[in-house]
Design an enzyme around this catalytic site. Structure first.
Site, PDB file in Angstrom:
ATOM      1  CG  ASP A   1      -1.564 -23.870 -77.910  1.00  0.00           C
ATOM      2  OD1 ASP A   1      -0.941 -24.543 -78.756  1.00  0.00           O
ATOM      3  OD2 ASP A   1      -1.014 -23.351 -76.934  1.00  0.00           O
ATOM      4  CG  HIS A   2      -0.694 -26.983 -82.961  1.00  0.00           C
ATOM      5  ND1 HIS A   2      -0.190 -25.725 -83.138  1.00  0.00           N
ATOM      6  CD2 HIS A   2       0.376 -27.813 -82.875  1.00  0.00           C
ATOM      7  CE1 HIS A   2       1.130 -25.784 -83.175  1.00  0.00           C
ATOM      8  NE2 HIS A   2       1.498 -27.040 -83.012  1.00  0.00           N
ATOM      9  CG  HIS A  19       3.005 -23.961 -78.462  1.00  0.00           C
ATOM     10  ND1 HIS A  19       1.653 -23.976 -78.692  1.00  0.00           N
ATOM     11  CD2 HIS A  19       3.574 -23.728 -79.670  1.00  0.00           C
ATOM     12  CE1 HIS A  19       1.413 -23.766 -79.975  1.00  0.00           C
ATOM     13  NE2 HIS A  19       2.564 -23.607 -80.582  1.00  0.00           N
TER      14      HIS A  19
END
Length: 492
Positions: free
Chosen positions: A180-181, A243
């Site tokens: 998950d960047h 996110h």
């Protein structure tokens, strides 16, 4: 960190925009081993030289500012290779195995492999099973093989479980890196340091001193060219499930026993377990969904979601979600967390707002009406930093109190360019550090939370579109927080 980085989907957008620039910047910062090479796997006919030229152009176009030279660029892409493969052809993996073995000998990578699946999730099963059948996943103590997979991790809990069962039948959990960047962003990593390295904040980080928390991720762009994906995902699955819940976990977690991977992950999961259940009544009361119609962004007209490319003209996919959630534990009992995310909003930013309680109506709060409570603002992107707002006397002869701010900006200086999230995440995966990656139980509990909302929505027809592009979402989002006597920070 000696290894081959093998990218399935290496000719795709993600690889060109993020992965190749990340490798280049890791090279510039001297973080890459001499025993390292990149192999791009794709279906197209390309020579190594054609692929390298593509990579050079991508790096020049998408890399963050750096001090690299043409010689540096040529040095790193000389280690880039291309292998043509139909991922459904099992025999093709035999050839890939032989090819990678030759590169192992050339670069001394000892059989260590980092397999990056930059492809759609429906291809994960095919690839991992063929890797296993071809004898390319050993993890025998002599070499390691790790798997990086991009979100989405399924489309609901049942599909996520099925996907996880396939992957863990080949790779053990400790060799799976769910990326998950957001977790690679510099300021996101700084949240724990702000909390646990400062006596100023941690003693106040509870329901005795905090009135509420806002977590906001606002985008000005629309769906762009992701219509088919977004039609299946929507803002709930695309943003909230990963996110936004990651931001929530890092903000609300208890201090870990140690700063090791599993201790941090354990505390994050406890937050998800403590979330109040999203019953149908609570969903209808505390969750707002929206879809943008036509409007204006930066003074320019833009179309509504239903007019976007490859989007159904009758689509009921949400592009906006706002919600109020509660964490049922001793630290946070009674403190509401307000989450908001959406597309085609007036500004692009991601931030966490910690608003402290107001003081009793005595002294200044009694004599001078309208004093604002203390606020801690953690800015994730694009401006990275921390701002602390407090009350002080305005210079002059009048007894006037104003709010002033102490501002730390991490990326404001000319030479202060934070690493891209993928740089940190790729490096950690090579090192075997999975602290910034998502463990399976995080994925599971996040889906449990989100599925309850999706089930209620599936039974009701929304009135879309319900907000013009360039505004802060549907009116119900404003009402959601104002009925509690509070306001969204960006709305004043």
């Amino acid at each position: 960190m000696d290894c081959l980085l093998v990218i399935f989907g290496g000719t795709g957008d993600l690889a060109h925009r993020k992965l190749y620039p990340a490798v280049y910047n890791l090279f510039l910062s001297e973080q890459l081993s001499q025993h390292f090479a990149v192999v791009s796997v794709g279906r197209r006919d390309k020579t190594d030289e054609e692929f390298r030229q593509d990579a050079v152009e991508a790096i020049k176009k998408f890399s963050r500012p750096n001090s690299g030279t043409d010689e540096d660029l040529n040095a790193v892409v000389s280690r880039f290779y291309y292998y043509k493969l139909d991922i459904s052809d099992s025999y093709g993996y035999v050839g890939l195995k032989e090819y990678l073995s030759r590169l192992d000998d050339r670069y001394g990578t000892q059989g260590n492999r980092l397999y990056y699946l930059a492809v759609a999730p429906e291809h994960f099963k095919t690839i991992v099973q063929h890797l296993k059948s071809a004898g390319m996943v050993l993890n025998d103590g002599l070499s390691w093989q790790r798997l990086i997979i991009e979100k989405p991790f399924g489309s609901d809990l049942s599909s996520a479980i099925a996907l996880n069962n396939v992957i863990t039948s080949v790779f053990s959990e400790r060799h799976v890196y769910r990326i998950d960047h957001y977790l690679g962003k510099e300021m996101l990593q700084n949240i724990m340091a702000i909390r646990f390295a400062n006596a100023l904040f941690e003693p106040l980080w509870n329901n005795k001193y905090i009135d509420h928390v806002q977590i906001i991720s606002s985008e000005t762009v629309g769906v762009e060219n992701r219509g088919p994906y977004y039609e299946k995902a929507g803002a709930l699955r695309d943003m909230i499930q990963n996110h936004m819940l990651q931001l929530l976990m890092l903000t609300a977690m208890e201090p870990p026993a140690q700063l090791d991977t599993e201790s941090i992950r354990d505390e994050k999961v406890k937050v998800l377990k403590s979330l109040s259940e999203m019953t149908p009544a609570k969903v209808r009361r505390d969750v707002v969904r929206g879809q943008y119609g036509g409007g204006y962004i930066d003074g320019k007209p833009v179309v509504g979601y239903r007019e976007e490319s490859r989007v159904s003209p009758f689509s009921n996919t949400e592009t906006f979600v706002a919600m109020k959630v509660e964490i049922e534990n001793f630290r946070w009992g009674g403190v509401p967390f307000y989450l908001l995310t959406g597309k085609r909003l007036p500004e692009k930013f991601t931030e966490i707002v910690i608003q402290f309680i107001s003081l009793p109506e005595v002294l200044y709060f009694k004599e001078l009406k309208g004093l604002k409570p203390n606020t801690l603002l953690i800015r994730i992107q694009p401006r990275e930093g921390v701002e602390l707002y407090f009350n002080a006397k305005k210079p002059g002869v009048k007894n006037e109190i104003i709010q002033v701010g102490m501002d730390f900006c991490q990326n404001c200086a000319v030479d202060a360019v934070s690493p891209d999230a993928y740089e940190r995440l790729l490096l950690d995966a090579m090192k075997g550090d999975s602290a910034l990656f998502t463990r399976w139980d995080e994925v599971e509990y996040a889906w449990r939370f989100v599925d309850n909302i999706a089930k209620v929505w599936a039974e009701e027809e929304p009135d879309f579109p319900n907000y013009p592009a360039g505004t802060w979402g549907p009116p119900a989002a404003k009402e959601l927080i104002e009925r509690d006597g509070r306001k969204w920070r960006m709305m004043g």
